[in-house]
Design a protein around this motif. Sequence first.
Motif, PDB file in Angstrom:
ATOM      1  N   MET A  74       0.830  -1.201   0.000  1.00  0.00           N
ATOM      2  CA  MET A  74       0.000   0.000   0.000  1.00  0.00           C
ATOM      3  C   MET A  74       0.868   1.255   0.000  1.00  0.00           C
ATOM      4  SD  MET A  74      -3.206   0.693   2.503  1.00  0.00           S
ATOM      5  CE  MET A  74      -4.267   2.123   2.317  1.00  0.00           C
ATOM      6  N   ASP A  75       1.919   1.268   0.808  1.00  0.00           N
ATOM      7  CA  ASP A  75       2.827   2.420   0.835  1.00  0.00           C
ATOM      8  C   ASP A  75       3.506   2.613  -0.523  1.00  0.00           C
ATOM      9  OD1 ASP A  75       2.202   2.898   3.466  1.00  0.00           O
ATOM     10  OD2 ASP A  75       4.010   1.966   4.286  1.00  0.00           O
ATOM     11  N   HIS A  76       3.912   1.505  -1.134  1.00  0.00           N
ATOM     12  CA  HIS A  76       4.602   1.586  -2.424  1.00  0.00           C
ATOM     13  C   HIS A  76       3.661   2.136  -3.500  1.00  0.00           C
ATOM     14  CE1 HIS A  76       7.575   0.307  -5.456  1.00  0.00           C
ATOM     15  NE2 HIS A  76       6.521   0.027  -6.199  1.00  0.00           N
ATOM     16  N   LEU A  77       2.433   1.614  -3.550  1.00  0.00           N
ATOM     17  CA  LEU A  77       1.488   2.079  -4.567  1.00  0.00           C
ATOM     18  C   LEU A  77       1.070   3.521  -4.321  1.00  0.00           C
ATOM     19  CD1 LEU A  77      -0.814  -1.064  -4.969  1.00  0.00           C
ATOM     20  CD2 LEU A  77       1.055  -0.320  -6.455  1.00  0.00           C
ATOM     21  N   ALA A  78       0.910   3.894  -3.054  1.00  0.00           N
ATOM     22  CA  ALA A  78       0.542   5.281  -2.745  1.00  0.00           C
ATOM     23  C   ALA A  78       1.618   6.237  -3.231  1.00  0.00           C
ATOM     24  CB  ALA A  78       0.316   5.433  -1.245  1.00  0.00           C
ATOM     25  N   ALA A  79       2.881   5.876  -3.018  1.00  0.00           N
ATOM     26  CA  ALA A  79       3.976   6.742  -3.469  1.00  0.00           C
ATOM     27  C   ALA A  79       4.018   6.813  -4.993  1.00  0.00           C
ATOM     28  CB  ALA A  79       5.302   6.225  -2.920  1.00  0.00           C
ATOM     29  N   ALA A  80       3.806   5.669  -5.655  1.00  0.00           N
ATOM     30  CA  ALA A  80       3.836   5.641  -7.121  1.00  0.00           C
ATOM     31  C   ALA A  80       2.710   6.493  -7.701  1.00  0.00           C
ATOM     32  CB  ALA A  80       3.737   4.203  -7.617  1.00  0.00           C
ATOM     33  N   LEU A  81       1.526   6.409  -7.107  1.00  0.00           N
ATOM     34  CA  LEU A  81       0.401   7.204  -7.605  1.00  0.00           C
ATOM     35  C   LEU A  81       0.574   8.683  -7.261  1.00  0.00           C
ATOM     36  CD1 LEU A  81      -2.548   4.791  -6.768  1.00  0.00           C
ATOM     37  CD2 LEU A  81      -1.674   5.369  -9.042  1.00  0.00           C
ATOM     38  N   ALA A  82       1.146   8.970  -6.090  1.00  0.00           N
ATOM     39  CA  ALA A  82       1.380  10.366  -5.714  1.00  0.00           C
ATOM     40  C   ALA A  82       2.313  11.050  -6.705  1.00  0.00           C
ATOM     41  CB  ALA A  82       1.946  10.442  -4.304  1.00  0.00           C
ATOM     42  N   ALA A  83       3.247  10.280  -7.273  1.00  0.00           N
ATOM     43  CA  ALA A  83       4.155  10.845  -8.274  1.00  0.00           C
ATOM     44  C   ALA A  83       3.410  11.238  -9.545  1.00  0.00           C
ATOM     45  CB  ALA A  83       5.256   9.837  -8.597  1.00  0.00           C
TER      46      ALA A  83
END
Length: 309
Positions: A273-282
């Motif tokens: 979840m943290d990884h996907l959140a960071a990827a989408l935030a980018a």
Amino acid sequence: MDWDDLRLFLAVARAGSLTGAGRALGVRHSTVLRRMAGFETKLGLRLFDRGPGGYALTAAGRELLEEAAEVETRLVALERRLSGRDRRLTGTVRIATLGALAPWLAEALAAFRVLHPGIRTEIAISHETVSLARHEADIAIRVSRNPPDSLIGRRIATLVHGVYGARDHPPLPPGAALAEAPWVTYAQGRADLPQARWVAANIPDSRIVLRTDHTGMMIQAVRAGIGLGLFACYLCDADPALVRLRTLSGLGLDLWILTHPDLRDTPRVRVLMDHLAAALAARRPALMGRMPSGDAAQPETGEGGRPAG
């Protein structure tokens, strides 16, 4: 009473059809028919009345539905709690998401696999509601005004939408109002979407020339010059065949990544979840209509949909 039989019964009761239940359970229509008939035979009861409109619960079926739903709630809650105690960075994480985000998610998951090769992922993309409460997924990436209070997560971005037309086949004469152009919009089954409601409130019905339940089909229709359409900017801004004619920022839709509180401390769920959140935030510039050319997500090419809670 076998829990698998109860799961089958609940799926048919909720879908109102064998086909819908089969989709929810990942089995064939014929399998649902055979197993449902066997379950009714074991009970010696008719649970559904079969008619042209689908499967309607009998009085016995309604009584069983109430009890079976309580059993399901207890079992699923137990499953979530036990899953939440699994401290290993291994196992499977199920994600419910939007088809339009597939290119971005595939890129993010490729990087995640390098970091955590012991974690596998399953992706569900469907128009059907995916319930985190019933543990049909571990993580949901969804567009919503207000996610249920029973879920936790984070808002990635507030989506900006735009009215788009074909660059080479403009259906709107210079200086004409948007309401004078032909339009494409969602079919009745998705009329609850804010985009569809905006079109219904601002464009005369006589100007609607095409309706569909599929976003990708709508974008193709606009690209072909059939009419104007209203879309999230991240879907269309980098498409050289389309031009944004007006920007709308008040539809009140946000992109969220969510999970159930029982899973918040499960390591494999948390790290993904943290990884996907960071990827989408980018990707916020694209999501908010400020995207560099060539960086758009792709419209849905399959049965894209809306994960829910």
